[in-house]
Scaffold this active site. Structure first.
Site, PDB file in Angstrom:
ATOM      1  CG  ASN A  25      -1.654   1.174   1.573  1.00 18.70           C
ATOM      2  OD1 ASN A  25      -1.316   2.254   1.104  1.00 18.70           O
ATOM      3  ND2 ASN A  25      -2.673   1.030   2.406  1.00 18.70           N
ATOM      4  CB  ALA A  27      -0.886   6.067   0.736  1.00 21.76           C
ATOM      5  CG  HIS A 129      -1.941  -3.708  10.435  1.00 22.50           C
ATOM      6  ND1 HIS A 129      -1.362  -4.135   9.259  1.00 22.50           N
ATOM      7  CD2 HIS A 129      -2.733  -2.664  10.067  1.00 22.50           C
ATOM      8  CE1 HIS A 129      -1.781  -3.386   8.255  1.00 22.50           C
ATOM      9  NE2 HIS A 129      -2.621  -2.489   8.721  1.00 22.50           N
ATOM     10  NE  ARG A 130      -7.451  -3.720   7.671  1.00 27.58           N
ATOM     11  CZ  ARG A 130      -8.454  -3.107   7.026  1.00 27.58           C
ATOM     12  NH1 ARG A 130      -8.244  -2.617   5.849  1.00 27.58           N
ATOM     13  NH2 ARG A 130      -9.648  -3.000   7.555  1.00 27.58           N
ATOM     14  CD  GLU A 166      -7.032  -7.898   2.527  1.00 24.48           C
ATOM     15  OE1 GLU A 166      -7.229  -6.695   2.679  1.00 24.48           O
ATOM     16  OE2 GLU A 166      -6.180  -8.534   3.172  1.00 24.48           O
ATOM     17  NE  ARG A 203      -3.433  -5.516   1.134  1.00 23.06           N
ATOM     18  CZ  ARG A 203      -3.676  -4.606   2.052  1.00 23.06           C
ATOM     19  NH1 ARG A 203      -4.766  -4.664   2.786  1.00 23.06           N
ATOM     20  NH2 ARG A 203      -2.842  -3.603   2.254  1.00 23.06           N
ATOM     21  CG  HIS A 239      -7.988  -3.806  -1.508  1.00 22.80           C
ATOM     22  ND1 HIS A 239      -7.788  -3.100  -0.354  1.00 22.80           N
ATOM     23  CD2 HIS A 239      -7.903  -5.105  -1.155  1.00 22.80           C
ATOM     24  CE1 HIS A 239      -7.575  -3.923   0.648  1.00 22.80           C
ATOM     25  NE2 HIS A 239      -7.634  -5.149   0.191  1.00 22.80           N
ATOM     26  CG  ASP A 241     -11.388  -0.340  -2.942  1.00 23.13           C
ATOM     27  OD1 ASP A 241     -10.147  -0.367  -3.001  1.00 23.13           O
ATOM     28  OD2 ASP A 241     -12.016  -0.432  -1.869  1.00 23.13           O
ATOM     29  CB  CYS A 340     -10.848   2.564   1.902  1.00 22.31           C
ATOM     30  SG  CYS A 340      -9.859   2.460   0.437  1.00 22.31           S
TER      31      CYS A 340
HETATM   32  O1  SUG Z   1      -5.482  -2.426   4.519  1.00 18.81           O
HETATM   33  N1  SUG Z   1      -4.218   0.722   5.465  1.00 18.81           N
HETATM   34  C1  SUG Z   1      -5.327  -0.080   4.961  1.00 18.81           C
HETATM   35  C2  SUG Z   1      -6.062   0.691   3.904  1.00 18.81           C
HETATM   36  C3  SUG Z   1      -7.268  -0.056   3.387  1.00 18.81           C
HETATM   37  C4  SUG Z   1      -7.751   0.490   2.087  1.00 18.81           C
HETATM   38  N2  SUG Z   1      -8.899  -0.228   1.693  1.00 18.81           N
HETATM   39  C5  SUG Z   1      -9.355  -0.385   0.423  1.00 18.81           C
HETATM   40  N3  SUG Z   1      -8.656  -0.006  -0.578  1.00 18.81           N
HETATM   41  N4  SUG Z   1     -10.481  -1.004   0.251  1.00 18.81           N
HETATM   42  C6  SUG Z   1      -4.802  -1.391   4.388  1.00 18.81           C
HETATM   43  O2  SUG Z   1      -3.712  -1.386   3.780  1.00 18.81           O
HETATM   44  C7  SUG Z   1      -2.387   1.268   6.939  1.00 18.81           C
HETATM   45  C8  SUG Z   1      -1.998   1.165   8.394  1.00 18.81           C
HETATM   46  C9  SUG Z   1      -0.731   1.899   8.699  1.00 18.81           C
HETATM   47  O3  SUG Z   1       0.115   2.053   7.824  1.00 18.81           O
HETATM   48  O4  SUG Z   1      -0.573   2.293   9.879  1.00 18.81           O
HETATM   49  C10 SUG Z   1      -3.557   0.371   6.569  1.00 18.81           C
HETATM   50  O5  SUG Z   1      -3.833  -0.597   7.250  1.00 18.81           O
END
Ligand code: SUG
Length: 412
Positions: A25, A27, A129-130, A166, A203, A239, A241, A340
């Site tokens: 991810n 960002a 973490h998730r 997911e 994922r 993902h 989306d 999201c």
């Molecule tokens: O699962 N970010 C979430 C963002 C989820 C985005 N969801 C969709 N696109 N549907 C993830 O990656 C970041 C947590 C952190 O970096 O502290 C985080 O879990």
């Protein structure tokens, strides 16, 4: 039966921070350890709900999940005084439950063979973490959807070995009218038993989507299961989306979204809006989170597009819908845009009435929550701060003062 789409949200918690916990991810990775603003994150989520409310969307607001996850610490054999790996500290304080698009698949009763609404919490096995949220979601959904004559709540799919699920972030439901039979795309990144060869982890696997389809009693002639393009995944589309969205009979997608895209498009009796690389380069689509916009029908029957504010700098003349921009900058730094933050599903009147009325968004609840957030949430938080014992006390006080009704969690 009067079906209406209901949007579910969970408020970001007072320990929202940028832990860089989601590899793949972009960002999340690039804002790792920057200063976060939990107060702003929670208020931005309320702004999102306020905007949806203006369009007449019924919404459920769930309280933030209690953090830190002390059960995880003891499971790992640590006590609070032990020196603990920063990733683990970040994990136990993570507010990732706020991104509800990934926490479940919900199939509405108008689409299923047994006429019941089916819910499966996602196994979220791709990130540690998730994965901590899964047991919590299972209990929450069992409580929310306790009326077994209307709802069937399944356990999450088994996890491990890359059998990733997911949830709704990889599904799109199309229809003519909301309560009429839907047609679905269940998008996957790879097959479960295929070698993984890409730049980033994948994922969603096809076999997990297939299990959801099967257990939710969704007829196979009402869906297709396209594969995400490797090009998109390698560019950071973790993902579906992030690269396509749809609503009713509209499908908006990037030219590089799917493998064998031309073939897929011939099988979709929809209004197709293909966004070319020239109109919006893949890189820019990911940077702005354009495809994470929410497309919905307002109470007047007009289509509305709610796009994250970085999209305001794009030339979107080619879009046939009115656009409203929303500032969700805190969530975006962790890789979560408007879609999201939301789990949406059509529910009929009886099903909506079976949900706790105290959890439905209203102007009064908005005011109460906003006051609570302004009073208690910190406006500055770094992963370093998570080690401070005062934060723990402050966090407990904040949770105790939460005006939302308590939703039981697995570890309570
Ligand atoms: O699962 N970010 C979430 C963002 C989820 C985005 N969801 C969709 N696109 N549907 C993830 O990656 C970041 C947590 C952190 O970096 O502290 C985080 O879990």
């Amino acid at each position: 039966m009067n079906y209406q789409e209901v949007f579910f949200h969970t408020l970001p918690g007072p320990t929202f921070h940028l832990g860089g916990l989601s590899y793949g991810n972009l960002a999340s990775m690039s804002h790792r350890y920057e200063v976060a603003n939990p107060k702003q994150a929670a208020l931005e989520s309320l702004d999102l709900m306020e905007q949806l409310h203006k369009w007449g969307v019924p919404q459920i607001i769930l309280p933030p999940h209690p953090r830190p996850l002390t059960t995880l610490l003891s499971q790992l054999g640590y006590s609070a005084e032990d020196p603990i790996n920063p990733h683990i500290i970040s994990t136990i304080y993570s507010s990732s439950f706020m991104w509800m698009a990934n926490v479940a698949s919900i199939t509405p009763s108008c689409d299923t063979l047994d006429g019941k609404c089916h819910i499966s919490p996602a196994n979220l096995q791709a990130t540690f973490h998730r994965n901590q949220e899964v047991a919590e979601w299972e209990t929450i959904f069992e409580t929310l959807f306790h009326n077994t004559s209307l709802f069937t709540t399944h356990p999450p799919l088994p996890s491990g070995g890359g059998f990733g699920d997911e949830g709704a972030g990889n599904q799109i439901r199309f229809c003519q009218e909301i309560g009429e039979k839907g047609f679905y795309l269940f998008v996957y990144g790879k097959r479960a038993f295929e070698a993984f060869t890409g730049r980033f982890p994948i994922r969603q696997v096809l076999e997990a989507s297939d299990a959801i389809i099967h257990r939710h009693k969704l007829p196979y002639d009402q869906l297709l299961t396209p594969r995400q393009s490797k090009r998109a995944i390698d560019a950071g589309v973790f993902h579906n989306d992030l690269i396509s969205f749809g609503h009713k009979n509209w499908f908006v997608f990037h030219e590089y979204a799917f493998e064998e895209q031309e073939n897929l498009l011939t099988r979709l009796p929809l209004n197709l809006l293909e966004v070319t690389e020239k109109q919006l380069p893949l890189r820019q689509a990911i940077d702005t989170y354009f495809f994470n916009s929410i497309l919905l029908t307002d109470q007047d029957g007009t289509l509305q597009l709610l796009a994250p504010s970085p999209c305001a700098s794009l030339n979107l003349d080619w879009l046939p819908f009115p656009i409203t921009f929303i500032d969700l900058s805190q969530s975006l730094k962790a890789g979560g845009g408007p879609a999201c933050l939301t789990l949406r599903t059509p529910l009929n009147t009886e099903e909506r009435n079976a949900l706790p009325s105290s959890l439905f968004y209203s102007d009064t609840l908005h005011k109460t929550l906003s006051h609570w957030i302004m009073t208690h949430y910190p406006d500055h938080l770094t992963p370093e701060d998570l080690k401070d014992p005062h934060l723990l006390t402050q966090t407990h006080t904040t949770y105790n003062a939460c005006p939302l009704p308590h939703v039981p969690l697995a570890h309570n």
